[in-house]
Design an enzyme around this catalytic site. Structure first.
Site, PDB file in Angstrom:
ATOM      1  N   LYS A  41      81.137 -10.739 -20.599  1.00 18.93           N
ATOM      2  CA  LYS A  41      80.079  -9.802 -21.331  1.00 18.93           C
ATOM      3  C   LYS A  41      80.462  -9.454 -22.794  1.00 18.93           C
ATOM      4  O   LYS A  41      79.645  -9.107 -23.419  1.00 18.93           O
ATOM      5  CB  LYS A  41      79.982  -8.358 -20.370  1.00 18.93           C
ATOM      6  CG  LYS A  41      79.249  -8.706 -19.349  1.00 18.93           C
ATOM      7  CD  LYS A  41      77.539  -8.644 -19.698  1.00 18.93           C
ATOM      8  CE  LYS A  41      76.748  -8.692 -18.478  1.00 18.93           C
ATOM      9  NZ  LYS A  41      75.312  -8.759 -18.562  1.00 18.93           N
ATOM     10  N   GLY A  82      68.657 -11.362  -3.803  1.00 14.90           N
ATOM     11  CA  GLY A  82      67.929 -10.983  -5.027  1.00 14.90           C
ATOM     12  C   GLY A  82      67.579 -12.185  -5.614  1.00 14.90           C
ATOM     13  O   GLY A  82      67.868 -12.687  -6.828  1.00 14.90           O
ATOM     14  N   ASP A 126      64.672 -13.098  -7.630  1.00 14.05           N
ATOM     15  CA  ASP A 126      63.594 -13.095  -8.423  1.00 14.05           C
ATOM     16  C   ASP A 126      63.691 -14.151  -9.511  1.00 14.05           C
ATOM     17  O   ASP A 126      62.403 -14.634  -9.638  1.00 14.05           O
ATOM     18  CB  ASP A 126      63.766 -11.600  -9.412  1.00 14.05           C
ATOM     19  CG  ASP A 126      65.200 -11.485 -10.137  1.00 14.05           C
ATOM     20  OD1 ASP A 126      66.168 -11.721  -9.291  1.00 14.05           O
ATOM     21  OD2 ASP A 126      65.226 -11.566 -11.107  1.00 14.05           O
TER      22      ASP A 126
END
Lengths: 319, 319
Positions: B51, B206, B208
Site C-alpha cells: 500500500k 467476496g 464482486d
C-alpha cells in the site's frame, strides 16, 4: 587447517548449488534496538537451514572414489536433512542414523531426500558407534555435524556472503552448538575485516561453550534441555573450540523467554519464520542491547525449520 | 489515464523510498504445484504491505502547495498505515478516518506514524463523508485506497519490479479488493510483456469482481465476510474496473480453507509470514493447479500484517 582460502574454495563449490540468502533489515527493529541490524536469512536456505553449506562442501571435498561409495551421518536435526540432500545432489548413497523417537516429520523429510534412515534407541545405543560401524562395513565416508574442517569451511560461507552483502559491520552474532558455524564465520569475517567482533550465542540452559570459553578449556555439561533444539550439544567441538577461543569476542547467553520473544518479533515485525535456535541471535541483541548501541550488527538467522504446531506451543507458553 | 509511462514515473518517485522487495522461490513448492513459482514478497514492504507504493506516489504527485496542507484518508487496514507513513516521509499532516472498533494495534500503529486518527462508528456513520468534510474544512487532499490513477500507478510498480526481476513469466496472480493493485500490475506487466496473463484472485465469499467481470458491469454485493480482511470491498472501483475488464484473463476464486492452508504452507515451507489477503494468490495456484501446469507463475504476496494471535486463531480453525 581452517583459513579464508579454504572457505573461498567452499564458496566456489557451493556457487549455484546453495542459495546466496538475502540480508533482511527492519527499520522498526533498528529503532527498538538502537543499532543497525542486518539479518542473514538462512531460514531461506535449501532444506531450511545453513547446514547444507557444510554438508555439501564436505562431500564435494571427498575423492571421486570415496564419494561414489556414499556417506553416513548422525543427527536428529537439520544436519540429517542437509547430508541427505547434499548426497542426492551428488547422486550418491546416504545413510543417516536417527533416534527412533525423532519427530515423524523429520524422519520423513530425511527419507524424502532419498536417504536410508537407520533408527536407534537414544537411551541405550550409541549413535556414533552405529554410524562408524556402518561406515567401516560399507566403506562410507563420515560427514560430522561440526568437527571437520570442510564442514566448518562450508558453514563459514554464510559470513563470507554477509560481509560481502553489508559493508562496515561492527559485529556478527552467531548461534553456537558444536561450534562449526561460528568457527567458519569467525574465520571468514575476521580475515576480511580484522576489526569486526564475533559473538557466540548460547541458551542459558546450555552454556557449555560460555563455561569453556571462560575457563579456557572444553567443559562438558549434561545435554541441554532448551527449546533451541538445534543447540543441544553438551561440549564444544575439539576442532571448533580452538577457533572460538582465538577469534570470538565473547559468548552471550539468552533466556528461553527471550528466544520465544525473538521468534514472535521475527513473525510480527520481520515477517520471517525462524526456528528457536535461529532466533537466539536476535534474542541476544535484545538482551544485551547496551553493548551494541549505535553499531552495525549482523545476525545469523541459522534456520527456519519449525512447524506451525510447535510454533504455537512455544509462543503460547507462559513466561 | 493509466499507462506504463505513469507507472515508470511512480517507480522513479518511489526509488530509494520503498523497498524493492525480493522475489522468493521454493523448489518444494514448484514440485508440489508442477509450475515454477516466483513470489513477490510485499510482506517485507515498508509498513508491511504494498500500500505504501500507491499512497506515497499519490502524495508525491500533489503540487507543493497542496501537499503542504496535508492529506486525509479512510481505511481500517493497510492503507491507513501507508498514508500515515507516506505523509510522515513528506513531513506533512495526515488525518486518517478509522472505525472506532478497529483493532487497537492498528489504531496505535497508525498513530505511531504520526497521523491524527478520527474515529467513527461504522454502523451509523459514513466514513467517506466524514473524510470529505475534513478535507473541505482544512483544505486537505484525499488519498483514496484504489480509485485514483496515481494510487494505481504506484501499486503497479510491484509488477514492474517483478517482470524486471524474473524473465519470461507466463502469468501473474494478484489479489483483488478495490482493484488498484491489479489495475496497476496488469497495466505494467502487459505493456512490457503483452503475452503475459494476469489473473485476479478473490475469496469465494467476496466475489464482486468475478461477478462483475462475467457480467461486463460493476455488481455490488454485501460487504464480504472473509478471513481475508484486506479484500472486503463489495464492488469494483469505478476507475479500476475498466482496466480489469480490458487486461485481466480471468478472476479465480479461493475458499477460506485454501487461504488458511496457503498461510500454513508459506510458514512451514517458504518461511514467510503472509496475511490472509496476501496468501490468496498461493491458494489460487493450489486450487487451480491444472491451469498453470508447467508455467512460470508470479504471485503477488501483497502483505504480511497478521499478528501471532490472529495467525494461531486462523490455523487452528476446523475446516
Amino acid at each position: 587447517m581452517l583459513d579464508l582460502a579454504r572457505i573461498r574454495q567452499a564458496a566456489a563449490r557451493l556457487d549455484g548449488i546453495v542459495h546466496r540468502t538475502p540480508v533482511v533489515t527492519s527499520s522498526w527493529l533498528d529503532q527498538q534496538l538502537g543499532a543497525r541490524v542486518f539479518m542473514k536469512a538462512e531460514c531461506f536456505q535449501r532444506a531450511g537451514a545453513f547446514k547444507i553449506r557444510g554438508a555439501y562442501n564436505a562431500i564435494a571435498a571427498l575423492s571421486p572414489a570415496e564419494r561414489a561409495r556414499g556417506v553416513v551421518a548422525w543427527s536428529s536435526g537439520n544436519h540429517a536433512q542437509a547430508v541427505a540432500l547434499a548426497a542426492r545432489l551428488f547422486g550418491v548413497r546416504a545413510v543417516i542414523v536417527m533416534p527412533k523417537d525423532a519427530p515423524a516429520t523429520k524422519l520423513a523429510a530425511t527419507r524424502g531426500y532419498g536417504a536410508e534412515v537407520v533408527e536407534y534407541d537414544r537411551y541405550t545405543e550409541d549413535r556414533e558407534a552405529i554410524a562408524r560401524s556402518i561406515a567401516a562395513r560399507d566403506g562410507l565416508a563420515v560427514v560430522p555435524a561440526y568437527d571437520h574442517y570442510e564442514v566448518m569451511a562450508g558453514q563459514g560461507t554464510a559470513a563470507l556472503e554477509l560481509v560481502e552483502q553489508v559493508a562496515d559491520l561492527d559485529a556478527i552474532l552467531v548461534p553456537i552448538s558444536g561450534g562449526g558455524l561460528i568457527a567458519g564465520c569467525a574465520t571468514a569475517a575476521k580475515a576480511i575485516r580484522p576489526t569486526i567482533e564475533i559473538y557466540g550465542v548460547e541458551p542459558e540452559l546450555g552454556s557449555d561453550t560460555k563455561q569453556s570459553f571462560d575457563a579456557g578449556r572444553r567443559i562438558e555439561i549434561p545435554i541441554p534441555r532448551t527449546i533451541a533444539d538445534g543447540l543441544t550439544v553438551g561440549i564444544p567441538g575439539e576442532l571448533t573450540f580452538p577457533v572460538v577461543r582465538a577469534l570470538v569476542a565473547d559468548i552471550l547467553l539468552v533466556s528461553e523467554a527471550a528466544i520465544v520473544e525473538a521468534m514472535r518479533t521475527m513473525f510480527e515485525r520481520v515477517k520471517l519464520v525462524v526456528e528457536p535456535s535461529g532466533a537466539t541471535t536476535l534474542a541476544a541483541l535484545s538482551q544485551h542491547k547496551a553493548r551494541f548501541a549505535g553499531k552495525r550488527v549482523g545476525l545469523i538467522l541459522s534456520g527456519g525449520n519449525v512447524g506451525v504446531e510447535r510454533f504455537i506451543e512455544l509462543v503460547s507458553r507462559k513466561a
